[in-house]
Design an enzyme around this catalytic site. Structure first.
Site, PDB file in Angstrom:
ATOM      1  N   SER A   1      46.210 -21.749  22.116  1.00 57.02           N
ATOM      2  CA  SER A   1      46.295 -21.755  23.581  1.00 57.02           C
ATOM      3  C   SER A   1      45.828 -23.090  24.145  1.00 57.02           C
ATOM      4  O   SER A   1      44.805 -23.641  23.724  1.00 57.02           O
ATOM      5  CB  SER A   1      45.465 -20.614  24.169  1.00 57.02           C
ATOM      6  OG  SER A   1      46.019 -19.391  23.763  1.00 57.02           O
TER       7      SER A   1
ATOM      8  N   CYS B   1      41.711 -14.294  26.291  1.00 59.87           N
ATOM      9  CA  CYS B   1      40.743 -14.908  25.364  1.00 59.87           C
ATOM     10  C   CYS B   1      39.356 -14.315  25.615  1.00 59.87           C
ATOM     11  O   CYS B   1      38.850 -14.374  26.740  1.00 59.87           O
ATOM     12  CB  CYS B   1      40.683 -16.425  25.535  1.00 59.87           C
ATOM     13  SG  CYS B   1      39.416 -17.158  24.463  1.00 59.87           S
TER      14      CYS B   1
HETATM   15  C1  DHB Z   1      40.641 -18.283  21.491  1.00 58.39           C
HETATM   16  C2  DHB Z   1      40.450 -16.964  21.113  1.00 58.39           C
HETATM   17  C3  DHB Z   1      41.476 -16.055  21.250  1.00 58.39           C
HETATM   18  O1  DHB Z   1      41.353 -14.748  20.878  1.00 58.39           O
HETATM   19  C4  DHB Z   1      42.698 -16.487  21.780  1.00 58.39           C
HETATM   20  O2  DHB Z   1      43.702 -15.615  21.924  1.00 58.39           O
HETATM   21  C5  DHB Z   1      42.882 -17.789  22.142  1.00 58.39           C
HETATM   22  C6  DHB Z   1      41.847 -18.684  22.004  1.00 58.39           C
HETATM   23  C7  DHB Z   1      39.536 -19.260  21.375  1.00 58.39           C
HETATM   24  O3  DHB Z   1      38.363 -18.875  21.419  1.00 58.39           O
HETATM   25  O4  DHB Z   1      39.821 -20.463  21.293  1.00 58.39           O
END
Ligand code: DHB
Length: 283
Positions: A23, A106
């Site tokens: 992400s 997240c």
């Molecule tokens: C992160 C954790 C996640 O579960 C996700 O979907 C995207 C990023 C993270 O902590 O970077």
């Protein structure tokens, strides 16, 4: 597997039919200090904290990947408001991305940003609508498992025009403790739970969501084998995602899952994955 074009390329060349970036946020983020992962029997905890180089650099990597591979790429974006998601969408519109994933879930940045957006049907609806009004490519909403009624959230995303759902994000969060020091293992104390132990929850949530929406679902959560993938398809997913299994099985996991699905289909004389039977819908 991060953002770099070479790691996306490695996955694509190892049998993944589609790859998703880590992400991406508007600006560079360092993420949490280490340790950011903790293995335990049955799975993995992570508290990465959205480490990424920011959208401009990430898009360069995605474009480099697309100049080398035909494999479709899902660019995953993370924002804290509809405005931020729309700004990120403008960047993805001007890239070679094939799909946008809205990471609404997240669990590792709660201290900074509060409860994940995916906990609120109205926020999910608002953000998906805003992005859909701007995006030139299909929009996938990534949902959280940590909600009371997943159907309400899935319907809110569908009603707002989401082209697909991706679920589940990590469960929990959970924690691990080092008994020698009596301290948490993770720097951020808590972290999202992934891996085989979350598969039963993932199957149930995909089953419940697919019982109420008609958009496709990318099912993930503890998929390690062809059997796991077939279970996920039977629960109602149209595609299956793999992440944590790479730690245990290495990148050969994509080919082994593909081969095991093919062997099952051959044995059952199923010619198209669409014809794998689905479990009856949840009433
Ligand atoms: C992160 C954790 C996640 O579960 C996700 O979907 C995207 C990023 C993270 O902590 O970077």
């Amino acid at each position: 597997m991060g953002i770099s074009y070479s790691s996306l390329q490695l996955m694509a060349e190892s049998g993944a039919g589609l790859v998703t970036s880590k992400s991406i946020t508007l600006n560079h983020r360092k993420g949490h200090p280490g340790p950011v992962t903790a293995e335990f029997e049955g799975g993995l905890l992570n508290c990465m904290g959205l480490c990424n180089p920011g959208i401009k650099e990430a898009i360069d990597e995605i474009n480099s990947f697309k100049s080398l591979c035909n494999t479709p790429v899902i660019t995953s974006i993370f924002g804290i408001s509809a405005e931020e998601f729309v700004m990120l969408t403008d960047y993805t519109n001007n890239s070679q991305s094939d799909f946008i994933e809205l990471n609404l879930s997240c669990p590792n940045v709660r201290d900074e940003f509060g409860t994940p957006l995916a906990a609120s049907a109205s926020k999910v609806n608002e953000i998906v609508k805003a992005v859909k009004s701007r995006s030139t490519i299909p929009v996938i909403a990534k949902l959280s498992p940590n909600v009371i009624d997943i159907r309400e959230i899935a319907l809110a995303a569908e009603e707002a025009g989401a082209d697909a759902l991706c679920m589940i994000n990590t469960l929990g969060p959970g924690m691990a403790i080092d008994i020698q020091t009596a301290r948490p293992v993770l720097s951020n104390v808590y972290g999202g739970i992934s891996g085989p132990c979350i598969k039963p929850a993932a199957l149930r949530l995909v089953h419940m969501a697919s019982s109420v929406v008609s958009i496709p679902i990318i099912g993930m959560g503890g998929i390690t084998s062809g059997e796991d993938a077939i279970e996920m398809l039977m629960a109602g997913a149209s595609l299956v995602g793999i992440g944590t299994a790479i730690m245990e099985k290495g990148i050969s996991v994509f080919n082994s899952v593909n081969e095991e699905i093919n062997a099952y289909m051959k044995e059952k004389e199923i010619r198209n994955i669409i014809n794998i039977p689905r479990v009856e819908k949840h009433r």
